[in-house]
Write a protein that holds these residues in place. Structure first.
Motif, PDB file in Angstrom:
ATOM      1  N   UNK A   1     -16.379  87.486  68.683  1.00  0.00           N
ATOM      2  CA  UNK A   1     -15.187  87.515  67.830  1.00  0.00           C
ATOM      3  C   UNK A   1     -14.099  86.560  68.339  1.00  0.00           C
ATOM      4  N   UNK A   2     -13.406  86.841  69.446  1.00  0.00           N
ATOM      5  CA  UNK A   2     -12.386  85.869  69.874  1.00  0.00           C
ATOM      6  C   UNK A   2     -12.937  84.463  70.079  1.00  0.00           C
ATOM      7  N   UNK A   3     -14.161  84.366  70.586  1.00  0.00           N
ATOM      8  CA  UNK A   3     -14.763  83.050  70.819  1.00  0.00           C
ATOM      9  C   UNK A   3     -15.833  82.724  69.772  1.00  0.00           C
ATOM     10  N   UNK A   4     -15.762  83.406  68.643  1.00  0.00           N
ATOM     11  CA  UNK A   4     -16.787  83.231  67.619  1.00  0.00           C
ATOM     12  C   UNK A   4     -16.446  82.203  66.550  1.00  0.00           C
ATOM     13  N   UNK A   5     -15.324  81.515  66.709  1.00  0.00           N
ATOM     14  CA  UNK A   5     -14.920  80.486  65.739  1.00  0.00           C
ATOM     15  C   UNK A   5     -14.557  79.241  66.539  1.00  0.00           C
ATOM     16  N   UNK A   6     -15.503  78.813  67.345  1.00  0.00           N
ATOM     17  CA  UNK A   6     -15.220  77.826  68.389  1.00  0.00           C
ATOM     18  C   UNK A   6     -15.900  76.483  68.165  1.00  0.00           C
ATOM     19  N   UNK A   7     -16.268  76.185  66.927  1.00  0.00           N
ATOM     20  CA  UNK A   7     -16.813  74.871  66.595  1.00  0.00           C
ATOM     21  C   UNK A   7     -15.789  74.138  65.735  1.00  0.00           C
ATOM     22  N   UNK A   8     -15.094  73.151  66.261  1.00  0.00           N
ATOM     23  CA  UNK A   8     -14.047  72.475  65.493  1.00  0.00           C
ATOM     24  C   UNK A   8     -14.527  71.934  64.151  1.00  0.00           C
ATOM     25  N   UNK A   9     -15.772  71.476  64.085  1.00  0.00           N
ATOM     26  CA  UNK A   9     -16.274  70.939  62.814  1.00  0.00           C
ATOM     27  C   UNK A   9     -16.339  72.018  61.748  1.00  0.00           C
ATOM     28  N   UNK A  10     -16.682  73.252  62.144  1.00  0.00           N
ATOM     29  CA  UNK A  10     -16.735  74.370  61.199  1.00  0.00           C
ATOM     30  C   UNK A  10     -15.331  74.724  60.731  1.00  0.00           C
ATOM     31  N   UNK A  11     -14.386  74.765  61.660  1.00  0.00           N
ATOM     32  CA  UNK A  11     -12.999  75.058  61.305  1.00  0.00           C
ATOM     33  C   UNK A  11     -12.466  74.004  60.335  1.00  0.00           C
ATOM     34  N   UNK A  12     -12.704  72.740  60.638  1.00  0.00           N
ATOM     35  CA  UNK A  12     -12.224  71.650  59.778  1.00  0.00           C
ATOM     36  C   UNK A  12     -12.854  71.723  58.394  1.00  0.00           C
ATOM     37  N   UNK A  13     -14.126  72.098  58.327  1.00  0.00           N
ATOM     38  CA  UNK A  13     -14.800  72.213  57.036  1.00  0.00           C
ATOM     39  C   UNK A  13     -14.197  73.333  56.192  1.00  0.00           C
ATOM     40  N   UNK A  14     -13.848  74.443  56.835  1.00  0.00           N
ATOM     41  CA  UNK A  14     -13.217  75.547  56.100  1.00  0.00           C
ATOM     42  C   UNK A  14     -11.856  75.135  55.559  1.00  0.00           C
ATOM     43  N   UNK A  15     -11.110  74.372  56.330  1.00  0.00           N
ATOM     44  CA  UNK A  15      -9.812  73.893  55.864  1.00  0.00           C
ATOM     45  C   UNK A  15      -9.979  72.936  54.685  1.00  0.00           C
ATOM     46  N   UNK A  16     -10.897  72.015  54.811  1.00  0.00           N
ATOM     47  CA  UNK A  16     -11.126  71.033  53.741  1.00  0.00           C
ATOM     48  C   UNK A  16     -11.606  71.693  52.459  1.00  0.00           C
ATOM     49  N   UNK A  17     -12.354  72.788  52.597  1.00  0.00           N
ATOM     50  CA  UNK A  17     -12.936  73.453  51.430  1.00  0.00           C
ATOM     51  C   UNK A  17     -11.886  73.970  50.451  1.00  0.00           C
ATOM     52  N   UNK A  18     -10.671  74.253  50.950  1.00  0.00           N
ATOM     53  CA  UNK A  18      -9.635  74.781  50.066  1.00  0.00           C
ATOM     54  C   UNK A  18      -8.524  73.768  49.807  1.00  0.00           C
TER      55      UNK A  18
END
Length: 253
Positions: free
Chosen positions: A161-178
């Motif tokens: 959980x705290x370290x479960x969103x630790x791939x910057x490319x995934x985070x950036x993709x979620x931001x771009x998606x919206x």
């Protein structure tokens, strides 16, 4: 749980990053700020100090956190709120900030979509998220202690959980998606300083969701003793200092 979190974890784990994030926020000269997952107000207090002219609304899903946070940072307007269903009109803020909260959103894209909705055109979303577990020396030692105390089926909250969103490319993709445009992404390592491993272990075992897992398994004092012993073996006696790494993002509408 909020009291233990505030006493043992906030000064060591969260305040160093709160000071960094608040300085970044102040540099954007915000007027209306929305903070999500504000907890007990570590970032909120820093925001009020670094951007005193801004109107800060601090929110958290946990009502107990809101109650305690409102006493710690009374200069903000405090509200209980779900990040996936924000109770605010469209284009109501020019800055949304979130310190180590995005990992906890059950549907991150839905939450990011809501954040985009409440931001005015040209508004920004500024937040941080933990890097992988192995970059956080305190929590590496903690997890080793939990695995020592529970050789079979140890709690896996921290890696997942705290370290479960630790791939910057995934985070950036979620931001771009919206519809967000990522303006800046930075890896940041800061030092945490704790009075003792006993304080850290107490904070982690009583001030985070791991508390429920420990209580379900029983024998809390023995678990605490085992975790302290393992953390001390890895981090040393007395005051302890260790590196902690996070990613900081700033995205624009």
């Amino acid at each position: 749980m909020p009291d233990a979190y505030e006493r043992y974890l906030v000064p060591v784990i969260f305040r160093p990053f709160a000071e960094d994030l608040a300085a970044r926020a102040a540099a954007l000269n915000p007027v209306r700020v929305l903070e999500l997952a504000a907890g007990t107000g570590a970032l909120t207090s820093c925001l009020l100090a670094t951007a005193p002219s801004a109107e800060v609304t601090a929110t958290d899903l946990n009502e107990a956190m809101v109650t305690l946070g409102s006493t710690r940072a009374p200069g903000a307007v405090w509200r209980q709120a779900d990040a996936q269903r924000l109770p605010f009109p469209d284009a109501n803020f020019d800055l949304v900030v979130c310190q180590f909260g995005v990992m906890f959103f059950p549907d991150r894209v839905e939450a990011v979509s809501e954040i985009h909705r409440v931001l005015a055109p040209g508004g920004r979303f500024l937040f941080n998220t933990w890097a992988p577990l192995e970059t956080h020396a305190f929590e590496v030692a903690l997890q080793a202690g939990l695995e020592r105390a529970f050789p079979v089926d140890p709690p896996r909250f921290f890696p997942t959980v705290p370290h479960g969103y630790s791939e910057p490319a995934v985070v950036a993709a979620d931001l771009s998606a919206v519809g967000f445009a990522v303006e800046n992404e930075q890896e940041l390592t800061l030092q945490g300083r704790a009075a003792s491993t006993a304080d850290l272990a107490t904070g982690y075992l009583t001030g985070t969701p791991v508390r429920a897992a420990v209580e379900e398994r029983g024998d809390g004092p023995a678990v605490l003793a085992a975790v302290i012993e393992e953390m001390t073996a890895r981090l040393g006696q007395g005051p302890v200092t260790a590196p902690m790494t996070a990613y900081v993002f700033c995205a624009a509408t």
